[in-house]
Enzyme design. Sequence first.
Site, mmCIF file in Angstrom:
data_model
loop_
_atom_site.group_PDB
_atom_site.id
_atom_site.type_symbol
_atom_site.label_atom_id
_atom_site.label_comp_id
_atom_site.label_asym_id
_atom_site.label_seq_id
_atom_site.Cartn_x
_atom_site.Cartn_y
_atom_site.Cartn_z
ATOM 1 N N ASP A 1 10.650 -12.266 3.254
ATOM 2 C CA ASP A 1 10.153 -11.019 3.799
ATOM 3 C C ASP A 1 8.763 -11.355 4.350
ATOM 4 O OD1 ASP A 1 9.749 -8.161 4.170
ATOM 5 O OD2 ASP A 1 8.371 -8.333 2.464
ATOM 6 N N ASP B 1 5.857 -8.703 5.511
ATOM 7 C CA ASP B 1 4.758 -7.825 5.068
ATOM 8 C C ASP B 1 4.651 -7.828 3.542
ATOM 9 O OD1 ASP B 1 4.324 -6.933 7.733
ATOM 10 O OD2 ASP B 1 5.877 -5.409 7.520
HETATM 11 C C1 BG6 Z 1 8.402 -3.504 6.360
HETATM 12 C C2 BG6 Z 1 7.294 -2.853 5.587
HETATM 13 O O1 BG6 Z 1 8.235 -4.887 6.368
HETATM 14 O O2 BG6 Z 1 8.422 -3.032 7.712
HETATM 15 C C3 BG6 Z 1 7.404 -1.333 5.665
HETATM 16 O O3 BG6 Z 1 7.367 -3.244 4.226
HETATM 17 C C4 BG6 Z 1 7.454 -0.907 7.140
HETATM 18 O O4 BG6 Z 1 6.295 -0.763 5.018
HETATM 19 C C5 BG6 Z 1 8.595 -1.622 7.856
HETATM 20 O O5 BG6 Z 1 7.654 0.507 7.239
HETATM 21 C C6 BG6 Z 1 8.670 -1.279 9.342
HETATM 22 O O6 BG6 Z 1 7.538 -1.788 9.977
HETATM 23 P P1 BG6 Z 1 7.144 -1.486 11.495
HETATM 24 O O7 BG6 Z 1 6.120 -2.560 11.801
HETATM 25 O O8 BG6 Z 1 8.389 -1.621 12.315
HETATM 26 O O9 BG6 Z 1 6.593 -0.104 11.535
HETATM 27 MG MG MG Z 2 7.433 -6.551 2.144
#
Ligand code: BG6
Ligand code: MG
Length: 216
Positions: A9, A11
């Site tokens: 993963d 983030d």
């Molecule tokens: C995930 C995060 O990796 O991505 C979430 O943990 C986030 O918090 C999701 O909502 C979507 O991210 P983005 O960048 O498309 O808004």
């Molecule tokens: Mg994550």
Amino acid sequence: MKFDAIIFDLDGVLCHTDDFHYLAWKAVADRYGIPFDRTVNERLRGVSRRDSLEILLENGGKTCSEKDKQRMAEEKNEIYRGFLAGMTPGDLSPDTRETLNALKARGVRLAIGSSSKNAGLILSRLGLGSFFDAAADGTEIRRSKPDPEVFLLAAEKLRVPPCRAAVVEDAAAGIEAAKRGGFYAIGIGSAAGCEASDGRIRRLSDLLSIVQGPLP
Ligand code: BG6
Ligand code: MG
């Protein structure tokens, strides 16, 4: 344990963009007078932008039109991308950089499995644009974690069956997705306490003692 591949993963696992997600949602919530804190934010880990907004609204007892929801999601993304603009390769911790390089040197195939539509941008800001053998992200999937779609897509791109791959996750939704997909699920950060995890690590380099490369 021997794995042919590891799917990370992004983030909250390889970088601290999980905090940027929180700060951006908090700014939007404050703007519209919706109660939101870090405890609620835990439920947004791994969840798509749109599903995150639904959780935030439901928790805050707020109902809005579809148009308002779209505007709020766009505002959040704008604030979030403002934070991403300041990222550099220096945002990758030495522990993370060294671990990724060591795993690659052992011949383990490495991929990204992220719900984010900003994953490509983050990887390029970190200088990892062409480091991974494969990447699957929020731009390519229909169902977000806890559905296993993004990890199955990453495994398919790697041509490695799920039973020979480990997933590293900081989100309960991600651990569930990994388990449902048939992967070995390793929890870090918020997911280190997740009962469903098969393995738990405190820092990325702990992977080096539990993961061996594929058999020659
Ligand atoms: C995930 C995060 O990796 O991505 C979430 O943990 C986030 O918090 C999701 O909502 C979507 O991210 P983005 O960048 O498309 O808004
Ligand atoms: Mg994550």
